[in-house]
Design a protein around this motif. Sequence first.
Motif, PDB file in Angstrom:
ATOM      1  N   ARG A   1      40.867  35.283  27.492  1.00 44.65           N
ATOM      2  CA  ARG A   1      40.213  35.119  28.792  1.00 44.65           C
ATOM      3  C   ARG A   1      41.132  34.344  29.738  1.00 44.65           C
ATOM      4  O   ARG A   1      41.853  33.446  29.300  1.00 44.65           O
ATOM      5  N   LEU A   2      41.088  34.676  31.026  1.00 44.74           N
ATOM      6  CA  LEU A   2      41.924  33.976  32.006  1.00 44.74           C
ATOM      7  C   LEU A   2      41.330  32.596  32.297  1.00 44.74           C
ATOM      8  O   LEU A   2      40.174  32.488  32.713  1.00 44.74           O
ATOM      9  N   LEU A   3      42.135  31.539  32.073  1.00 44.80           N
ATOM     10  CA  LEU A   3      41.686  30.164  32.327  1.00 44.80           C
ATOM     11  C   LEU A   3      42.302  29.610  33.608  1.00 44.80           C
ATOM     12  O   LEU A   3      41.691  28.812  34.317  1.00 44.80           O
ATOM     13  N   HIS A   4      43.553  29.975  33.839  1.00 44.51           N
ATOM     14  CA  HIS A   4      44.300  29.576  35.031  1.00 44.51           C
ATOM     15  C   HIS A   4      45.075  30.811  35.483  1.00 44.51           C
ATOM     16  O   HIS A   4      45.256  31.753  34.708  1.00 44.51           O
ATOM     17  N   LEU A   5      45.574  30.800  36.708  1.00 44.61           N
ATOM     18  CA  LEU A   5      46.495  31.862  37.125  1.00 44.61           C
ATOM     19  C   LEU A   5      47.803  31.199  37.530  1.00 44.61           C
ATOM     20  O   LEU A   5      47.896  30.588  38.601  1.00 44.61           O
ATOM     21  N   LEU A   6      48.793  31.300  36.648  1.00 41.16           N
ATOM     22  CA  LEU A   6      50.063  30.578  36.823  1.00 41.16           C
ATOM     23  C   LEU A   6      51.223  31.523  37.071  1.00 41.16           C
ATOM     24  O   LEU A   6      52.172  31.186  37.775  1.00 41.16           O
ATOM     25  N   THR A   7      51.183  32.680  36.441  1.00 38.56           N
ATOM     26  CA  THR A   7      52.292  33.637  36.511  1.00 38.56           C
ATOM     27  C   THR A   7      51.745  35.035  36.254  1.00 38.56           C
ATOM     28  O   THR A   7      50.702  35.185  35.595  1.00 38.56           O
ATOM     29  N   LEU A   8      52.465  36.045  36.751  1.00 39.75           N
ATOM     30  CA  LEU A   8      52.102  37.429  36.419  1.00 39.75           C
ATOM     31  C   LEU A   8      52.930  37.946  35.253  1.00 39.75           C
ATOM     32  O   LEU A   8      52.700  39.052  34.775  1.00 39.75           O
ATOM     33  N   GLU A   9      53.869  37.126  34.799  1.00 40.82           N
ATOM     34  CA  GLU A   9      54.702  37.551  33.672  1.00 40.82           C
ATOM     35  C   GLU A   9      53.812  37.634  32.437  1.00 40.82           C
ATOM     36  O   GLU A   9      53.125  36.669  32.089  1.00 40.82           O
ATOM     37  N   ASP A  10      53.789  38.778  31.818  1.00 41.18           N
ATOM     38  CA  ASP A  10      52.996  39.006  30.601  1.00 41.18           C
ATOM     39  C   ASP A  10      51.489  38.943  30.831  1.00 41.18           C
ATOM     40  O   ASP A  10      50.737  38.850  29.863  1.00 41.18           O
ATOM     41  N   LEU A  11      51.038  38.955  32.077  1.00 46.12           N
ATOM     42  CA  LEU A  11      49.586  39.000  32.286  1.00 46.12           C
ATOM     43  C   LEU A  11      49.097  40.384  31.828  1.00 46.12           C
ATOM     44  O   LEU A  11      49.592  41.404  32.299  1.00 46.12           O
ATOM     45  N   PRO A  12      48.136  40.414  30.887  1.00 48.54           N
ATOM     46  CA  PRO A  12      47.737  41.718  30.324  1.00 48.54           C
ATOM     47  C   PRO A  12      47.203  42.672  31.394  1.00 48.54           C
ATOM     48  O   PRO A  12      46.448  42.253  32.289  1.00 48.54           O
ATOM     49  N   PRO A  13      47.547  43.951  31.279  1.00 48.78           N
ATOM     50  CA  PRO A  13      47.081  44.929  32.275  1.00 48.78           C
ATOM     51  C   PRO A  13      45.576  44.930  32.426  1.00 48.78           C
ATOM     52  O   PRO A  13      45.065  45.069  33.533  1.00 48.78           O
ATOM     53  N   LYS A  14      44.846  44.718  31.322  1.00 48.04           N
ATOM     54  CA  LYS A  14      43.376  44.808  31.464  1.00 48.04           C
ATOM     55  C   LYS A  14      42.843  43.690  32.361  1.00 48.04           C
ATOM     56  O   LYS A  14      41.841  43.884  33.068  1.00 48.04           O
ATOM     57  N   ILE A  15      43.496  42.552  32.388  1.00 47.91           N
ATOM     58  CA  ILE A  15      43.069  41.486  33.308  1.00 47.91           C
ATOM     59  C   ILE A  15      43.396  41.879  34.750  1.00 47.91           C
ATOM     60  O   ILE A  15      42.593  41.698  35.668  1.00 47.91           O
ATOM     61  N   ILE A  16      44.575  42.455  34.946  1.00 51.87           N
ATOM     62  CA  ILE A  16      44.948  42.901  36.298  1.00 51.87           C
ATOM     63  C   ILE A  16      43.951  43.953  36.804  1.00 51.87           C
ATOM     64  O   ILE A  16      43.432  43.846  37.926  1.00 51.87           O
ATOM     65  N   TYR A  17      43.649  44.946  35.956  1.00 53.38           N
ATOM     66  CA  TYR A  17      42.731  46.009  36.398  1.00 53.38           C
ATOM     67  C   TYR A  17      41.340  45.441  36.683  1.00 53.38           C
ATOM     68  O   TYR A  17      40.653  45.877  37.613  1.00 53.38           O
ATOM     69  N   SER A  18      40.935  44.482  35.877  1.00 55.02           N
ATOM     70  CA  SER A  18      39.616  43.885  36.082  1.00 55.02           C
ATOM     71  C   SER A  18      39.568  43.093  37.399  1.00 55.02           C
ATOM     72  O   SER A  18      38.578  43.147  38.138  1.00 55.02           O
ATOM     73  N   LEU A  19      40.654  42.362  37.709  1.00 52.04           N
ATOM     74  CA  LEU A  19      40.706  41.647  38.997  1.00 52.04           C
ATOM     75  C   LEU A  19      40.703  42.644  40.160  1.00 52.04           C
ATOM     76  O   LEU A  19      40.046  42.416  41.183  1.00 52.04           O
ATOM     77  N   PHE A  20      41.420  43.741  40.007  1.00 55.68           N
ATOM     78  CA  PHE A  20      41.444  44.754  41.069  1.00 55.68           C
ATOM     79  C   PHE A  20      40.045  45.349  41.281  1.00 55.68           C
ATOM     80  O   PHE A  20      39.614  45.564  42.421  1.00 55.68           O
ATOM     81  N   ALA A  21      39.348  45.617  40.180  1.00 59.90           N
ATOM     82  CA  ALA A  21      37.996  46.194  40.304  1.00 59.90           C
ATOM     83  C   ALA A  21      37.073  45.201  41.010  1.00 59.90           C
ATOM     84  O   ALA A  21      36.257  45.587  41.861  1.00 59.90           O
ATOM     85  N   ALA A  22      37.205  43.924  40.661  1.00 56.94           N
ATOM     86  CA  ALA A  22      36.384  42.904  41.340  1.00 56.94           C
ATOM     87  C   ALA A  22      36.763  42.814  42.816  1.00 56.94           C
ATOM     88  O   ALA A  22      35.885  42.684  43.686  1.00 56.94           O
ATOM     89  N   ALA A  23      38.055  42.897  43.108  1.00 58.01           N
ATOM     90  CA  ALA A  23      38.504  42.853  44.506  1.00 58.01           C
ATOM     91  C   ALA A  23      37.933  44.042  45.288  1.00 58.01           C
ATOM     92  O   ALA A  23      37.552  43.895  46.458  1.00 58.01           O
TER      93      ALA A  23
END
Length: 322
Positions: free
Chosen positions: A15-37
């Motif tokens: 689970r995402l606790l902080h947002l510090l870097t996009l390096e190695d951020l799992p794609p499923k978290i990115i897609y989930s943030l995009f869907a929320a956006a």
Amino acid sequence: MNMSASKLQLSDSGRLLHLLTLEDLPPKIIYSLFAAADKFAAHKPSPDARPLSGKLFVNIFFESSTRTRTAFEASARQLGADVVNLDRITMSGETKSETLRDTVLTIAAMGAAGIALRHGENGAAVQAAAAAPPNFAVINGGDGENAHPTQGLTDAYTLRERVGEDFSGLSIAIVGDVLHSRVARSDLHIFRTLGATDIRLVGPPSLCPQELQDELGATVINDMADGINGVDVVALLRVQRERLNADETGLSAAEYFTRFGLDEKRLAGLKPDVMVLHPGPINRGMEISNVVADGKNALILRQVKNGMAVRMAVLNELCGDR
Ligand code: CP
């Protein structure tokens, strides 16, 4: 440092606790943030259903910012949070030599749900996250030359509106002061995670040295015409004027524009639907001409608009009730 950043920002269960870097951020978290956006872009929360109602969010900006700080403040307010801004930190304890750790602990003790932090030092957001108590989120609003993850998310979200979530067919040129750019690093990380393989780093050797090719794993090209030839995206970076007219580049602002600026003549040689990004603030007549900045290929104001929905998604994920 980036390894620990990517570990620190995720819980053991991913689970995402902080947002510090996009390096190695799992794609499923990115897609989930995009869907929320997408949802926040379509409908702002109604006043009686604001997910951060009653929560406190603090912007701590050690460096100046127009877009990032305003977008965090406005989006946190639209989610119902109370927002406090510590701008350029002149009124805070940092001027009395308080450590970043003590600043984080102090703000957390006031009951804040999280902070957006901009700082001139690489790794400042990691330091802040390492000090954070449970249920206190640190969002990196830009640290040194290291990372600017909400800008990278915004830039990728803006391209996704045009091309969808698979970037594997895109040729992307990131142009300008790559060496000193946290935006370049965050863009590179997320574009690659979303599938892009043809990513070119373009600029004069002093701002875009060949060593970056190994360090960042993208092709370095020191000639603008070669670098942007046939691309789908030109992601321009801000070039600080103080780096020009100095020994660092050996180029005046006018010479930089001639060699690496995107003007209408250069644009005419690119694909008709080439997408031009710039995180701002833009230097008209240096990185980009007026005609290109205000033209149909430029997505610059779309990036600003999308930065609101993206930050609402990030704030809701990190500071909302789970
Ligand atoms: N893109 C960006 O970080 O702009 P600001 O410095 O105005 O926040």
